[in-house]
Design a protein around this motif. Structure first.
Motif, PDB file in Angstrom:
ATOM      1  N   GLY A 258      -6.287  -3.293   2.614  1.00  0.00           N
ATOM      2  CA  GLY A 258      -6.695  -1.940   2.284  1.00  0.00           C
ATOM      3  C   GLY A 258      -6.063  -0.940   3.390  1.00  0.00           C
ATOM      4  N   VAL A 259      -5.083  -1.541   4.000  1.00  0.00           N
ATOM      5  CA  VAL A 259      -4.483  -0.393   4.730  1.00  0.00           C
ATOM      6  C   VAL A 259      -3.423   0.627   4.337  1.00  0.00           C
ATOM      7  CG1 VAL A 259      -4.850  -1.489   6.991  1.00  0.00           C
ATOM      8  CG2 VAL A 259      -2.976  -1.997   5.863  1.00  0.00           C
ATOM      9  N   GLY A 260      -3.129   0.431   2.905  1.00  0.00           N
ATOM     10  CA  GLY A 260      -2.022   1.285   2.178  1.00  0.00           C
ATOM     11  C   GLY A 260      -0.859   0.598   1.952  1.00  0.00           C
ATOM     12  N   LYS A 261      -0.836  -0.788   1.896  1.00  0.00           N
ATOM     13  CA  LYS A 261       0.543  -1.358   1.524  1.00  0.00           C
ATOM     14  C   LYS A 261       0.886  -1.151   0.116  1.00  0.00           C
ATOM     15  CE  LYS A 261      -1.677  -5.291   1.900  1.00  0.00           C
ATOM     16  NZ  LYS A 261      -2.722  -4.814   2.208  1.00  0.00           N
ATOM     17  N   SER A 262       0.089  -0.986  -0.840  1.00  0.00           N
ATOM     18  CA  SER A 262       0.622  -0.686  -2.146  1.00  0.00           C
ATOM     19  C   SER A 262       1.205   0.509  -2.615  1.00  0.00           C
ATOM     20  CB  SER A 262      -0.614  -1.189  -3.351  1.00  0.00           C
ATOM     21  OG  SER A 262      -0.839  -2.349  -3.208  1.00  0.00           O
ATOM     22  N   ASN A 263       0.415   1.672  -1.642  1.00  0.00           N
ATOM     23  CA  ASN A 263       0.830   2.900  -1.753  1.00  0.00           C
ATOM     24  C   ASN A 263       2.201   3.161  -0.881  1.00  0.00           C
ATOM     25  OD1 ASN A 263      -0.935   5.122  -3.342  1.00  0.00           O
ATOM     26  ND2 ASN A 263      -2.484   3.608  -2.271  1.00  0.00           N
TER      27      ASN A 263
ATOM     28  N   ASP B  54       0.573  -9.601  -4.828  1.00  0.00           N
ATOM     29  CA  ASP B  54      -0.717  -9.702  -4.351  1.00  0.00           C
ATOM     30  C   ASP B  54      -1.656 -10.445  -5.288  1.00  0.00           C
ATOM     31  OD1 ASP B  54      -3.311  -9.329  -3.388  1.00  0.00           O
ATOM     32  OD2 ASP B  54      -2.929  -6.965  -3.055  1.00  0.00           O
TER      33      ASP B  54
ATOM     34  N   ASN C   3       0.430   3.766   9.052  1.00  0.00           N
ATOM     35  CA  ASN C   3      -0.287   4.718   7.840  1.00  0.00           C
ATOM     36  C   ASN C   3      -1.296   5.174   8.473  1.00  0.00           C
ATOM     37  OD1 ASN C   3      -0.370   5.747   5.317  1.00  0.00           O
ATOM     38  ND2 ASN C   3      -1.539   3.988   4.644  1.00  0.00           N
ATOM     39  N   ARG C   4      -1.759   6.381   7.655  1.00  0.00           N
ATOM     40  CA  ARG C   4      -2.882   7.051   7.811  1.00  0.00           C
ATOM     41  C   ARG C   4      -3.107   7.837   9.402  1.00  0.00           C
ATOM     42  NH1 ARG C   4      -7.862   5.040   4.220  1.00  0.00           N
ATOM     43  NH2 ARG C   4      -8.148   7.631   4.565  1.00  0.00           N
TER      44      ARG C   4
ATOM     45  N   ASP D 267       1.214  10.217   7.469  1.00  0.00           N
ATOM     46  CA  ASP D 267       0.169  10.815   7.644  1.00  0.00           C
ATOM     47  C   ASP D 267      -1.077  10.664   6.940  1.00  0.00           C
ATOM     48  OD1 ASP D 267       0.931  12.933   9.521  1.00  0.00           O
ATOM     49  OD2 ASP D 267       2.255  13.785   7.712  1.00  0.00           O
ATOM     50  N   ASP D 268      -2.204  10.849   7.513  1.00  0.00           N
ATOM     51  CA  ASP D 268      -3.448  10.642   6.795  1.00  0.00           C
ATOM     52  C   ASP D 268      -3.616  11.717   5.954  1.00  0.00           C
ATOM     53  OD1 ASP D 268      -5.879   9.381   6.330  1.00  0.00           O
ATOM     54  OD2 ASP D 268      -7.081  10.285   7.618  1.00  0.00           O
ATOM     55  N   ASP D 269      -3.612  11.670   4.702  1.00  0.00           N
ATOM     56  CA  ASP D 269      -3.547  12.821   3.864  1.00  0.00           C
ATOM     57  C   ASP D 269      -4.320  12.696   2.524  1.00  0.00           C
ATOM     58  OD1 ASP D 269      -2.643  14.792   2.038  1.00  0.00           O
ATOM     59  OD2 ASP D 269      -0.531  14.283   2.246  1.00  0.00           O
TER      60      ASP D 269
HETATM   61  N1  LIG Z   1      -1.893   7.958   4.032  1.00  0.00           N
HETATM   62  C1  LIG Z   1      -3.050   7.922   3.399  1.00  0.00           C
HETATM   63  N2  LIG Z   1      -3.737   8.868   3.509  1.00  0.00           N
HETATM   64  C2  LIG Z   1      -5.021   8.937   3.179  1.00  0.00           C
HETATM   65  N3  LIG Z   1      -5.645   7.959   2.314  1.00  0.00           N
HETATM   66  C3  LIG Z   1      -4.769   6.797   2.099  1.00  0.00           C
HETATM   67  C4  LIG Z   1      -3.543   6.715   2.922  1.00  0.00           C
HETATM   68  N4  LIG Z   1      -3.071   5.485   2.559  1.00  0.00           N
HETATM   69  C5  LIG Z   1      -4.012   4.761   1.897  1.00  0.00           C
HETATM   70  N5  LIG Z   1      -4.891   5.677   1.700  1.00  0.00           N
HETATM   71  C6  LIG Z   1      -6.229   5.082   0.989  1.00  0.00           C
HETATM   72  O1  LIG Z   1      -6.409   3.939   1.199  1.00  0.00           O
HETATM   73  C7  LIG Z   1      -6.662   3.157  -0.387  1.00  0.00           C
HETATM   74  C8  LIG Z   1      -6.125   1.864  -0.250  1.00  0.00           C
HETATM   75  O2  LIG Z   1      -4.774   1.896  -0.442  1.00  0.00           O
HETATM   76  P1  LIG Z   1      -4.001   0.798  -0.811  1.00  0.00           P
HETATM   77  O3  LIG Z   1      -4.435   0.172  -2.190  1.00  0.00           O
HETATM   78  O4  LIG Z   1      -2.528   1.209  -0.929  1.00  0.00           O
HETATM   79  O5  LIG Z   1      -4.013  -0.362   0.228  1.00  0.00           O
HETATM   80  P2  LIG Z   1      -3.551  -2.001   0.380  1.00  0.00           P
HETATM   81  O6  LIG Z   1      -3.282  -2.192   1.765  1.00  0.00           O
HETATM   82  O7  LIG Z   1      -2.454  -2.042  -0.774  1.00  0.00           O
HETATM   83  O8  LIG Z   1      -5.043  -2.776  -0.183  1.00  0.00           O
HETATM   84  P3  LIG Z   1      -5.139  -4.107  -0.692  1.00  0.00           P
HETATM   85  O9  LIG Z   1      -5.119  -5.102   0.679  1.00  0.00           O
HETATM   86  O10 LIG Z   1      -6.417  -4.167  -1.151  1.00  0.00           O
HETATM   87  O11 LIG Z   1      -3.947  -4.644  -1.480  1.00  0.00           O
HETATM   88  C9  LIG Z   1      -6.059   4.170  -1.069  1.00  0.00           C
HETATM   89  O12 LIG Z   1      -6.686   4.122  -2.258  1.00  0.00           O
HETATM   90  C10 LIG Z   1      -6.450   5.572  -0.383  1.00  0.00           C
HETATM   91  O13 LIG Z   1      -7.518   5.945  -0.934  1.00  0.00           O
END
Ligand SMILES: Nc1ncnc2c1ncn2[C@@H]1O[C@H](COP(=O)(O)OP(=O)(O)OP(=O)(O)O)[C@@H](O)[C@H]1O
Ligand SMILES: [Mg+2]
Length: 289
Positions: free
Chosen positions: A34-39, A61, A194-195, A228-230
């Motif tokens: 959940g740290v933002g890998k997919s984004n 995944d 990230n964030r 950035d956390d955005d």
């Molecule tokens: N830079 C950012 N700023 C603000 N919110 C963010 C940012 N990156 C991610 N998030 C939040 O975190 C959520 C999870 O991101 P994401 O699905 O990319 O994580 P992940 O690491 O792929 O999760 P998983 O481990 O479940 O695959 C996003 O839906 C978003 O709400």
């Protein structure tokens, strides 16, 4: 299904480009989920597309594949359909925004590592068609501590490790670095924070991790940069659009473009050559044998 002439034209185009390009393979992972890998994977890929690269993202995944959801496209096929239906890689690849291409591992992808030799061979042969076709293939994995993710990581020469500045995420990121170091110390690990609340916070997080890694493992980990956390990120997720497209001038989009510049600037002569997709597929083949 497309007509034969179209498929033939594409294939001829591909085999000519095949001779020219070396395809780079990057696995994106994290310690904590959940740290933002997919984004990061999706938007970084789009950032590369903006520079003129041909990019394929591959969702491996195993539990929670969701790159397609983030792009608002519905996937018709998964990788394993190549085995179950008589179709090729070109038939299962979806095209997302800006021509970015996408392969879904699908929830049945867990079976990949348990398939018999002939089936694995067929899949790897199909994946090797990307060699020379794409400039970059990005793998979006689950959190790195799972056994399956680790197998992909260990076959990759280049790994992007995503963490947030939270202490729990940092500790888990360190655990992944340690695990990679003990099995494959030559892996190039690049940190993405990230964030980050500020440049200072991002830098502090990265410095902490790189220092501990150097001190206790004697290993150099590079820092690719900070995102950035955005709030635009979660807004874009809700709209099922990549933030680079929905909010191109947002702080997160600007951060991603700097990551892309840092990444491309990194490919200097003198930097150790990485094996790319070809070496990745060879290692997977050897690991499964
Ligand atoms: N830079 C950012 N700023 C603000 N919110 C963010 C940012 N990156 C991610 N998030 C939040 O975190 C959520 C999870 O991101 P994401 O699905 O990319 O994580 P992940 O690491 O792929 O999760 P998983 O481990 O479940 O695959 C996003 O839906 C978003 O709400
Ligand atoms: Mg994810």
């Amino acid at each position: 299904m497309r007509d034969q002439a179209e498929q033939l034209r594409e294939r001829i185009g591909r085999s000519t480009s095949n001779n020219r390009r070396q395809t780079r393979l990057i696995t994106v992972t994290s310690g904590k989920g959940g740290v933002g890998k997919s984004n990061v994977t999706l938007n970084f890929a789009l950032g590369l597309v903006e520079t003129g690269q041909k990019v394929v993202i591959f969702d491996v995944d195993l539990g929670l594949a969701n790159l397609d959801v983030l792009m608002g496209i519905s996937t018709r096929h998964h990788l394993l359909d190549i085995l179950q239906q008589d179709i090729s890689l070109w038939d299962i690849m979806e095209t997302g925004p800006k021509g970015l291409q996408f392969i879904a591992g699908g929830s049945g992808f867990t079976q990949f590592l348990q398939l018999d030799d002939r089936k694995v061979s067929k899949l790897l042969d199909q994946l090797s068609l990307l060699q020379g076709y794409a400039d970059t293939v990005l793998l979006d994995t689950g959190a790195g501590i799972s056994k399956e993710s680790m197998q992909f990581i260990l076959c990759s020469d280049e790994v992007f490790l995503v963490t947030t500045p939270e202490p729990t995420a940092i500790t888990d990121a360190y655990a992944v670095i340690k695990m990679i170091h003990s099995r494959n110390p030559h892996t190039q690990i690049k940190l993405i924070i990230n964030r980050s609340g500020s440049y200072r916070e991002g830098k502090h997080t990265a410095d902490k991790l790189t220092m501990v890694t150097k001190q206790f493992l004697g290993m150099d980990v590079q820092t690719l940069g900070f995102v950035d956390d955005d709030p635009s990120v979660s807004q874009a997720v809700k709209q099922q659009q990549p933030f680079l497209i929905a909010y191109p001038h947002s702080p997160a989009a600007k951060s991603i473009r700097s990551l892309v510049r840092a990444h491309l600037g990194n490919t200097n002569p003198g930097q150790t050559e990485v094996g790319g997709l070809r070496s990745f597929l060879t290692k997977i083949r050897d690991m499964i044998r």
